[in-house]
Design a protein around this motif. Structure first.
Motif, PDB file in Angstrom:
ATOM      1  N   PRO A 256      -0.846  -6.608  -8.435  1.00  0.00           N
ATOM      2  CA  PRO A 256      -1.103  -4.998  -9.262  1.00  0.00           C
ATOM      3  C   PRO A 256      -0.610  -4.094  -7.886  1.00  0.00           C
ATOM      4  O   PRO A 256       0.508  -4.304  -7.365  1.00  0.00           O
ATOM      5  N   VAL A 257      -0.058  -2.974  -9.228  1.00  0.00           N
ATOM      6  CA  VAL A 257       0.175  -1.883  -8.467  1.00  0.00           C
ATOM      7  C   VAL A 257      -0.370  -1.192  -7.440  1.00  0.00           C
ATOM      8  O   VAL A 257       0.427  -0.041  -6.981  1.00  0.00           O
ATOM      9  N   ASN A 258      -1.411  -1.575  -8.238  1.00  0.00           N
ATOM     10  CA  ASN A 258      -2.729  -0.506  -6.770  1.00  0.00           C
ATOM     11  C   ASN A 258      -2.466  -1.311  -5.350  1.00  0.00           C
ATOM     12  O   ASN A 258      -3.580  -1.016  -4.053  1.00  0.00           O
ATOM     13  N   CYS A 259      -1.606  -2.809  -5.366  1.00  0.00           N
ATOM     14  CA  CYS A 259      -2.514  -2.950  -4.003  1.00  0.00           C
ATOM     15  C   CYS A 259      -0.948  -2.404  -3.213  1.00  0.00           C
ATOM     16  O   CYS A 259      -0.366  -1.616  -2.651  1.00  0.00           O
ATOM     17  N   THR A 260      -1.901  -2.172  -1.770  1.00  0.00           N
ATOM     18  CA  THR A 260      -1.728  -2.093  -0.543  1.00  0.00           C
ATOM     19  C   THR A 260      -1.303  -3.391   0.580  1.00  0.00           C
ATOM     20  O   THR A 260      -1.352  -4.349   0.560  1.00  0.00           O
ATOM     21  N   VAL A 261      -0.532  -2.802   1.271  1.00  0.00           N
ATOM     22  CA  VAL A 261      -0.367  -3.215   2.600  1.00  0.00           C
ATOM     23  C   VAL A 261      -1.699  -3.818   3.315  1.00  0.00           C
ATOM     24  O   VAL A 261      -1.069  -4.879   4.045  1.00  0.00           O
ATOM     25  N   GLN A 262      -2.124  -2.823   3.769  1.00  0.00           N
ATOM     26  CA  GLN A 262      -3.286  -3.501   4.447  1.00  0.00           C
ATOM     27  C   GLN A 262      -4.133  -4.822   3.866  1.00  0.00           C
ATOM     28  O   GLN A 262      -4.986  -5.576   4.279  1.00  0.00           O
TER      29      GLN A 262
END
Length: 350
Positions: free
Chosen positions: A116-122
């Motif tokens: 998903p676009v809102n996925c982060t590195v964490q």
């Protein structure tokens, strides 16, 4: 005595003056030029041959000089190339070493698709940290909200195009065995409606065409999960890949589905021309070339007699005896001439 001496001296001076005038008055004798000897034919031929040989020698010397000049130029070009590479910090050997190093890095790298676009590195670190030490994570396939922004800045500032729904990422591990273990996360649902695709980033990773299916005529805004749900009836789906445009992130209208076994492929082929998001999906095996249906021209129907004859020949059994058939002669189109009756026969008939 003195008078006698004076007279003698005067006489001697006169004689010397007369001799000097005679020498001056004599015209200069012209030197005779030596006459040129006329050359014979044989001597002329020899002279011509010698001149031709001299010209050939001169041409060979010029060619040798030119070849040496070219070699020097080639050496200078090679030197300049090496200098250019040295300016950039790379030579040919260093470039080869770099390729080998890149390949080893790719073996330790995992590709994660359909994020998903809102996925982060964490989120990705928490997902993959159990398999080994992670060196770096980088996002790809981002569509910036503005044309002026680069993809890197868009990822840092989280300024992504509102229509973009999918993002890909690369996770680099310290050890190659850790990357192979991370493949177990393939197909996990990281968010609602997002089943991730995990694969090794190395080019040597082979794709099994026998367990795969090619999809055509897909909708441009279709998602991976919609395709997964459509073909989950056939069997276990390992991965779904929809080919997308790098700049816009929209699909190009075709993709691939990888199944767990080959039996699912046979069932998937039956879904050819099935409706998916209002479009008839074209399904075929990977590696097969698709041919567009050609419109057959209106051909004149064969006569019934020929059709009946072919049907009769098919119905005949193999045991039935068939004799040799004579080839019918072609009918001549020339008009027939009237037969001339001889006079004797005509008289008898009368």
């Amino acid at each position: 005595k003195e008078n006698k001496k004076r007279k003698r001296t005067e006489e001697v001076e006169k004689v010397s003056e007369d001799q000097g005038s005679s020498v001056v008055q004599e015209p200069p004798v012209k030197a005779k030029k030596p006459r040129k000897k006329e050359l014979s034919k044989a001597e002329k031929k020899l002279a011509n041959r010698e001149s031709a040989l001299e010209q050939a020698d001169e041409e060979e010397e010029q060619k040798l000089f030119q070849s040496k000049a070219k070699q020097k130029k080639g050496a200078s070009h090679a030197i300049t190339k090496s200098v250019v590479n040295s300016d950039t910090g790379t030579t040919v050997k260093q470039q080869q070493k770099k390729k080998v190093a890149d390949e080893t890095v790719n073996r330790r790298t995992v590709f994660v698709g359909n994020l998903p676009v809102n996925c982060t590195v964490q989120v990705l670190k928490s997902l993959f940290k159990g398999y080994g030490q992670i060196k770096s994570i980088r996002f790809r396939s981002l569509v910036p909200a503005e044309d002026t922004l680069s993809k890197k800045l868009a990822a840092i500032k989280h300024k992504v195009h509102p229509n973009a729904k999918f993002v890909n990422a690369y996770v680099v591990f310290k050890e190659e065995c850790d990357a192979i273990k991370a493949l177990n996360e393939n197909g996990t649902e990281i968010a609602s409606g997002f089943h991730i695709r995990v694969d090794i980033a190395s080019k040597t990773s082979s794709h099994d065409n026998k367990r795969s299916v090619f999809l055509g005529n897909l909708s441009y805004d279709i998602g991976d999960d919609a395709v997964r749900e459509h073909f989950s009836v056939c069997g276990g789906v390992v991965a779904v890949r929809i080919v997308r445009d790098r700049k816009t992130g929209l699909g190009k209208g075709f993709g691939y589905v990888l199944f767990e076994n080959t039996d699912a492929v046979h069932l998937a082929l039956k879904l050819n021309d099935s409706l998916l998001m209002g479009r008839k999906v074209r399904v075929k095996r990977c590696g097969e070339k698709w041919k567009a249906p050609q419109k057959s021209p209106n051909r004149s129907r064969a006569p019934k007699d020929s059709v009946d004859a072919t049907l009769k020949n098919k119905r005949r059994s193999n045991d039935s005896f068939v004799g040799e058939k004579a080839n019918p002669l072609k009918k001549s189109t020339k008009p027939k001439r009237l037969k001339t009756v001889p006079r004797n026969k005509a008289g008898k008939n009368e």
